[in-house]
Write a protein that holds these residues in place. Structure first.
Motif, mmCIF file in Angstrom:
data_model
loop_
_atom_site.group_PDB
_atom_site.id
_atom_site.type_symbol
_atom_site.label_atom_id
_atom_site.label_comp_id
_atom_site.label_asym_id
_atom_site.label_seq_id
_atom_site.Cartn_x
_atom_site.Cartn_y
_atom_site.Cartn_z
ATOM 1 N N ASN A 61 12.070 -19.795 3.216
ATOM 2 C CA ASN A 61 10.630 -20.017 3.273
ATOM 3 C C ASN A 61 10.229 -21.041 2.212
ATOM 4 O OD1 ASN A 61 10.093 -17.921 5.335
ATOM 5 N ND2 ASN A 61 10.823 -16.539 3.730
ATOM 6 N N ASP A 78 8.684 -16.136 10.711
ATOM 7 C CA ASP A 78 7.355 -16.252 11.296
ATOM 8 C C ASP A 78 6.617 -14.913 11.281
ATOM 9 O OD1 ASP A 78 8.491 -14.826 13.377
ATOM 10 O OD2 ASP A 78 7.819 -16.182 14.947
ATOM 11 N N PRO A 80 4.713 -12.644 8.666
ATOM 12 C CA PRO A 80 4.168 -12.875 7.329
ATOM 13 C C PRO A 80 4.484 -11.751 6.347
ATOM 14 C CG PRO A 80 2.437 -12.151 8.811
ATOM 15 C CD PRO A 80 3.652 -12.354 9.657
#
Length: 215
Positions: A61, A78, A80
């Motif tokens: 990330n 993807d 969170p």
């Protein structure tokens, strides 16, 4: 110790190196970028797995440019909130389905494990096939390492439901839902799943790197 398993019996497998952790015990930063024995940990992981897999990607990330020198596709979570390694595995399964649809299996490996076995993929597939399992994970000694395992791409929708709808976070809670093969490696002369979590571990890794490089 390696196992002589014919290469033809090992299905095409994409490898994902999980580097999405926050490295809090090292004061932050990217653990795989730390150097041991004159090479970054990530360099060692790539060298160990590139010949075993039909391609490698990196799950991380933040700004992907920091990994540009390694030449790998960087795939971010993807889901969170940094939900952990299952999110990285899911990202890899989705990426494989979209970009390498001919591949049915993904191998996940921690990006901070520099001494991975040279027969990792072959032995996991062999155990999975012999035991008619849907998943396979690695172990050494008495310890399981569920972050290092084989995942069927076709299970990605079930994994997404578990992560997003059920808020499931622990890998072993998810693998418990499926027939699972566990393959154990010896811990001598070194544990092939040693990972560098702390500054002290880096010092130990330097010692182990000398053993590994000599093998």
């Amino acid at each position: 110790m390696t196992t002589d398993i014919p290469a033809a019996s090992v299905p095409s497998t994409l490898g994902v190196l999980l580097a999405g952790g926050l490295a809090r015990r090292m004061g932050g930063g990217d653990k795989p970028m730390r150097a041991i024995g004159g090479r970054t940990i990530l360099d060692r992981v790539i060298a160990r797995l590139s010949s075993q897999c039909s391609g490698l990607i990196l799950n991380a990330n933040g700004d992907p440019a920091r990994f540009a020198a390694f030449g790998l596709q960087v795939v971010a979570d993807d889901v969170p909130g940094f939900p952990g390694p299952l999110a990285g595995i899911l990202a890899a399964l989705d990426w494989t389905a979209a970009n390498r649809p001919e591949i049915e299996w993904v191998l996940s490996a921690a990006g901070d494990c520099p001494f991975l076995p040279r027969d990792l993929v072959a032995r996991l597939h062999d155990a999975r096939a012999r035991e008619n399992a849907q998943l396979a994970v690695a172990a050494s000694g008495e310890q399981s390492h569920p972050v290092i395992g084989l995942w069927r791409v076709a299970l990605r929708d079930e994994l997404r439901h578990a992560l997003v709808v059920e808020d499931l976070r622990k890998i072993d809670r998810w693998t418990a839902r499926y027939p699972l093969a566990t393959v154990t490696w010896p811990t001598e002369p070194l544990d092939p799943f040693f990972n560098a979590n702390t500054v002290e571990d880096i010092a130990e890794a330097e010692r182990l790197a000398a053993l590994d490089d000599a093998s």
